[in-house]
Design a protein around this motif. Structure first.
Motif, PDB file in Angstrom:
ATOM      1  N   ASP A 188       0.852  -1.193   0.000  1.00  0.00           N
ATOM      2  CA  ASP A 188       0.000   0.000   0.000  1.00  0.00           C
ATOM      3  C   ASP A 188       0.888   1.243   0.000  1.00  0.00           C
ATOM      4  N   ALA A 189       0.918   1.948  -1.104  1.00  0.00           N
ATOM      5  CA  ALA A 189       1.802   3.111  -1.249  1.00  0.00           C
ATOM      6  C   ALA A 189       1.375   4.289  -0.370  1.00  0.00           C
ATOM      7  N   TYR A 190       0.148   4.268   0.155  1.00  0.00           N
ATOM      8  CA  TYR A 190      -0.356   5.385   0.949  1.00  0.00           C
ATOM      9  C   TYR A 190      -0.304   5.125   2.452  1.00  0.00           C
ATOM     10  N   HIS A 191       0.137   3.934   2.837  1.00  0.00           N
ATOM     11  CA  HIS A 191       0.038   3.548   4.246  1.00  0.00           C
ATOM     12  C   HIS A 191       0.815   4.511   5.157  1.00  0.00           C
ATOM     13  N   TYR A 192       2.049   4.801   4.802  1.00  0.00           N
ATOM     14  CA  TYR A 192       2.863   5.692   5.633  1.00  0.00           C
ATOM     15  C   TYR A 192       2.225   7.073   5.738  1.00  0.00           C
ATOM     16  N   ILE A 193       1.749   7.591   4.605  1.00  0.00           N
ATOM     17  CA  ILE A 193       1.160   8.928   4.580  1.00  0.00           C
ATOM     18  C   ILE A 193      -0.072   8.977   5.483  1.00  0.00           C
ATOM     19  N   LEU A 232      -7.877   1.681   9.273  1.00  0.00           N
ATOM     20  CA  LEU A 232      -6.798   2.312  10.033  1.00  0.00           C
ATOM     21  C   LEU A 232      -7.341   3.153  11.183  1.00  0.00           C
ATOM     22  N   GLY A 233      -8.551   3.678  11.033  1.00  0.00           N
ATOM     23  CA  GLY A 233      -9.136   4.512  12.071  1.00  0.00           C
ATOM     24  C   GLY A 233      -9.560   5.887  11.618  1.00  0.00           C
ATOM     25  N   PHE A 234      -9.501   6.159  10.305  1.00  0.00           N
ATOM     26  CA  PHE A 234      -9.940   7.458   9.800  1.00  0.00           C
ATOM     27  C   PHE A 234     -11.433   7.658  10.058  1.00  0.00           C
ATOM     28  N   ASP A 235     -11.820   8.911  10.179  1.00  0.00           N
ATOM     29  CA  ASP A 235     -13.194   9.243  10.556  1.00  0.00           C
ATOM     30  C   ASP A 235     -14.128   9.389   9.372  1.00  0.00           C
ATOM     31  N   GLY A 236     -13.582   9.615   8.174  1.00  0.00           N
ATOM     32  CA  GLY A 236     -14.427   9.801   7.003  1.00  0.00           C
ATOM     33  C   GLY A 236     -13.596  10.031   5.768  1.00  0.00           C
ATOM     34  N   LYS A 237     -14.297  10.294   4.668  1.00  0.00           N
ATOM     35  CA  LYS A 237     -13.636  10.437   3.378  1.00  0.00           C
ATOM     36  C   LYS A 237     -14.432  11.423   2.529  1.00  0.00           C
ATOM     37  N   TRP A 238     -13.734  12.067   1.623  1.00  0.00           N
ATOM     38  CA  TRP A 238     -14.407  12.964   0.688  1.00  0.00           C
ATOM     39  C   TRP A 238     -15.292  12.178  -0.268  1.00  0.00           C
ATOM     40  N   VAL A 239     -16.374  12.812  -0.673  1.00  0.00           N
ATOM     41  CA  VAL A 239     -17.226  12.264  -1.732  1.00  0.00           C
ATOM     42  C   VAL A 239     -17.391  13.345  -2.801  1.00  0.00           C
TER      43      VAL A 239
END
Length: 321
Positions: A188-193, A232-239
């Motif tokens: 996953d290339a975005y994991h660290y970010i 991971l625990g993020f609260d939400g995402k853009w739509v």
């Protein structure tokens, strides 16, 4: 006495709406997104930005945004538009605005500058000082390197947001599909970010929000990317499209089973640690041992469920003596 501001608002789905498009601004009011942000940045052509400011003020003041967190994304501090974006929108509609989103944040000083400008406007207009929150968008390597300082920069801060498109460009990532994994990299290339943003957010009691997925008709692709961030625990995402809203609300809410279980743990722990329950530090809930650590984990799930408006379907029953 100043009323405390709830900085942890529901943000499972954060809908982007071009500030220059009245039709989209009208439609957004009827969509079940937790947050709507009216955009003066990338979704607005340079020649359309001045007029869009006034369009946004009109829709914030006259629209029905009931149940939604109301946000305006201004342009970043390296442009000539930022201060006028903030002054026009906040002076014109500050009473009907929850947050200003600042894109391409590279250091803490940029957040401080926005905080100071907001304070000046609030004092001038007679608004409650500190009520309008700030959302900081991390979109390049410098911003990510400074994300811990950024997260501590202002008591107005509510969220740290990952902006994948500009970030991918800033680090020369080998992909043209925003949010998808670059070819040739098996992990996953975005994991660290994402983890670095999440740690900075959580260390400062902020929310962490994942950015957009641009293939708007590929809902399954959206779900896959959103599920990774939610895990991971993020609260939400853009739509970016109405079709993504339902998926995001579902993915960033606990399942009914998990929500019910979390509420049972909280009730059981309260009982067993009380005088009536024997003042126990740990106890059994069915076949599961619960303790203080269980309570902390349950608080997270229960909090997400309550924020999503979920209703529990089970109740804790005090065991018979």
């Amino acid at each position: 006495m100043t009323t405390p501001v709830n900085r942890l608002r529901p943000r499972r789905s954060c809908l982007a709406v071009p500030g220059s498009n009245p039709r989209f601004l009208e439609k957004a009011q009827g969509l079940p997104a937790d947050q709507v942000f009216l955009d003066l940045e990338d979704a607005c052509a340079p020649l359309a930005k001045p007029e869009a400011r006034h369009t946004i003020v009109k829709f914030l003041n006259e629209g029905d945004w009931t149940g939604k967190t109301r946000v305006v994304r201004v342009n970043d501090w390296t442009t000539e538009w930022t201060y006028r974006d903030v002054v026009t929108v906040v002076e014109g509609a500050g009473q009907n605005l929850d947050c200003i989103m600042l894109p391409k944040v590279q250091n803490a000083e940029q957040v401080v500058a926005l905080d100071l400008l907001l304070t000046q406007i609030e004092k001038t207009m007679g608004f409650e000082v500190g009520k309008i929150g700030i959302e900081a968008q991390i979109e390049n390597a410098q911003g990510l390197n400074n994300v811990n300082a950024i997260a501590q920069a202002s008591p107005r801060l509510e969220t740290i947001i990952f902006g994948p498109a500009d970030f991918m460009a800033s680090i020369n990532m080998k992909s043209l599909v925003v949010g998808e994994q670059p070819p040739g990299y098996p992990a996953d290339a975005y994991h660290y970010i994402l983890m670095k943003i999440l740690m900075a957010a959580r260390a400062n009691n902020l929310q962490a929000i994942d950015g957009p997925y641009l293939q708007i008709r590929n809902v399954e692709g959206y779900r896959e990317v959103a599920q990774r961030a939610a895990a991971l625990g993020f609260d939400g995402k853009w739509v970016l499209h109405p079709g993504q809203v339902e998926a995001s609300n579902e993915i960033f809410s606990p399942s009914q089973e998990d929500y019910d279980h979390a509420e049972l743990i909280l009730d059981a722990y309260d009982y067993y640690t009380s005088e009536a329950g024997g003042k126990k530090g740990s106890a059994m809930l069915g076949d599961e041992m619960i303790d203080e650590a269980s309570r902390k984990m349950a608080l997270v799930i229960a909090g997400k469920g309550r924020a999503a408006g979920m209703t529990r379907t089970s109740t804790f029953e005090i065991p018979e003596a």
